[in-house]
Design a protein around this motif. Structure first.
Motif, mmCIF file in Angstrom:
data_model
loop_
_atom_site.group_PDB
_atom_site.id
_atom_site.type_symbol
_atom_site.label_atom_id
_atom_site.label_comp_id
_atom_site.label_asym_id
_atom_site.label_seq_id
_atom_site.Cartn_x
_atom_site.Cartn_y
_atom_site.Cartn_z
ATOM 1 N N UNK A 138 0.752 -1.029 -0.093
ATOM 2 C CA UNK A 138 -0.227 0.376 0.067
ATOM 3 C C UNK A 138 1.134 1.513 0.020
ATOM 4 N N UNK A 139 0.396 2.306 -0.916
ATOM 5 C CA UNK A 139 1.565 3.491 -0.429
ATOM 6 C C UNK A 139 0.798 4.391 -0.018
ATOM 7 N N UNK A 140 -0.587 4.475 -0.537
ATOM 8 C CA UNK A 140 -1.997 5.940 -0.137
ATOM 9 C C UNK A 140 -3.279 5.651 0.513
ATOM 10 N N UNK A 146 3.113 4.843 -12.164
ATOM 11 C CA UNK A 146 4.093 4.641 -12.117
ATOM 12 C C UNK A 146 4.128 3.782 -11.084
ATOM 13 N N UNK A 147 4.765 1.909 -10.419
ATOM 14 C CA UNK A 147 4.763 1.315 -9.857
ATOM 15 C C UNK A 147 5.738 2.069 -8.523
ATOM 16 N N UNK A 148 5.774 1.866 -7.455
ATOM 17 C CA UNK A 148 6.984 2.247 -6.009
ATOM 18 C C UNK A 148 8.480 1.686 -6.803
ATOM 19 N N UNK A 149 9.696 2.026 -6.761
ATOM 20 C CA UNK A 149 10.333 1.658 -6.822
ATOM 21 C C UNK A 149 11.137 1.760 -5.624
ATOM 22 N N UNK A 150 11.425 0.762 -4.761
ATOM 23 C CA UNK A 150 12.256 1.082 -3.695
ATOM 24 C C UNK A 150 14.710 1.423 -3.826
ATOM 25 N N UNK A 165 6.922 4.219 3.958
ATOM 26 C CA UNK A 165 7.906 3.465 3.628
ATOM 27 C C UNK A 165 7.877 3.297 1.824
ATOM 28 N N UNK A 166 6.800 4.042 1.418
ATOM 29 C CA UNK A 166 6.690 4.592 -0.028
ATOM 30 C C UNK A 166 7.287 6.467 -0.295
ATOM 31 N N UNK A 188 -0.093 8.592 4.385
ATOM 32 C CA UNK A 188 0.546 8.177 3.384
ATOM 33 C C UNK A 188 1.666 6.535 4.304
ATOM 34 N N UNK A 189 1.634 5.749 3.519
ATOM 35 C CA UNK A 189 2.298 4.958 4.149
ATOM 36 C C UNK A 189 4.582 5.351 3.875
ATOM 37 N N UNK A 247 6.377 10.531 -3.492
ATOM 38 C CA UNK A 247 6.529 9.162 -3.160
ATOM 39 C C UNK A 247 7.070 8.460 -4.470
ATOM 40 N N UNK A 248 7.479 7.457 -4.249
ATOM 41 C CA UNK A 248 8.692 6.842 -4.834
ATOM 42 C C UNK A 248 7.688 6.619 -5.838
ATOM 43 N N UNK A 249 6.932 6.252 -6.133
ATOM 44 C CA UNK A 249 5.766 6.528 -7.562
ATOM 45 C C UNK A 249 5.769 7.775 -8.194
ATOM 46 N N UNK A 250 6.670 8.473 -7.996
ATOM 47 C CA UNK A 250 6.527 9.787 -8.689
ATOM 48 C C UNK A 250 5.420 11.168 -8.147
ATOM 49 N N UNK A 251 4.230 10.010 -7.239
ATOM 50 C CA UNK A 251 3.801 11.177 -7.064
ATOM 51 C C UNK A 251 4.243 12.547 -5.671
#
Lengths: 98, 93
Positions: A69-71, A94-98, B65-66, B62-63, B19-23
């Motif tokens: 989960x992101x948001x 886009x997918x999350x890239x850690x 980790x992201x 917002x988590x 965020x790590x998805x550019x948002x």
């Protein structure tokens, strides 16, 4: 941890979840835990594309693992009612890239 | 614990979370927890034309980790205080 950003205030409300793979799932929050695992009822996915409006896929009762989960957004029903999803065009997130 | 305390002091300020998805989401910092999960109020996505995915969201969680970056208001940064806190943390409390 009291006063932290828990999801208590969102239980039984409609929420919009963005997952790490870029999907957008909307449903009613039924439960959650410290790891942000969540239970969503009456959920559906909103699929964004540039070719056509937003498609809605019915998913039903879903459990989403917190890792993914992101948001978690509180869906404002008024704002959402005025949104014309059939006219919205956008690239999928886009997918999350850690 | 340093960053947890630091973010707690920023509650009520306007921040932008990338965020790590550019948002990138801008809003008022409502709360933060031990995982640096963040709750924002009055949110808007920075590039709404490109990212209309959160048009009907005004409050969000917002988590931690992201999160890639948190952009802070300049007046929210007290260098002296951070120096002291960092030294104290390095000494072990």
């Amino acid at each position: 941890m009291s006063g932290g950003p828990g999801l208590e205030s969102l239980v039984d409300q409609t929420i919009s979840v963005i997952t790490n793979d870029g999907r957008n799932i909307v449903g009613v929050l039924k439960g959650f835990d410290q790891a942000t695992n969540i239970i969503l009822d009456e959920s559906h996915e909103r699929v964004y594309s540039t070719k056509e409006g937003v498609q809605q896929l019915v998913l039903g009762l879903y459990i989403i693992r917190g890792d993914n989960i992101s948001v978690v957004g509180e869906l404002d029903e008024d704002l959402d009612a005025h949104l014309d999803l059939s006219k919205l065009r956008a690239h999928p997130l886009k997918p999350v890239i850690h | 614990m340093l960053f947890f305390s630091y973010f707690k002091d920023l509650v009520g300020r306007e921040v932008t979370v990338e965020l790590k998805n550019d948002l990138a989401i801008r809003g008022t910092l409502h709360s933060v927890d031990q995982y640096l999960n963040i709750k924002l109020e009055n949110t808007r996505v920075v590039d709404q034309d490109k990212y209309p995915h959160m048009l009907s969201v005004r409050n969000c969680f917002i988590r931690g980790s992201v999160v890639r970056y948190v952009q802070l208001p300049p007046e929210g940064v007290d260098i002296e205080l951070l120096h002291d806190a960092t030294r104290r943390e390095a000494r072990g409390g």
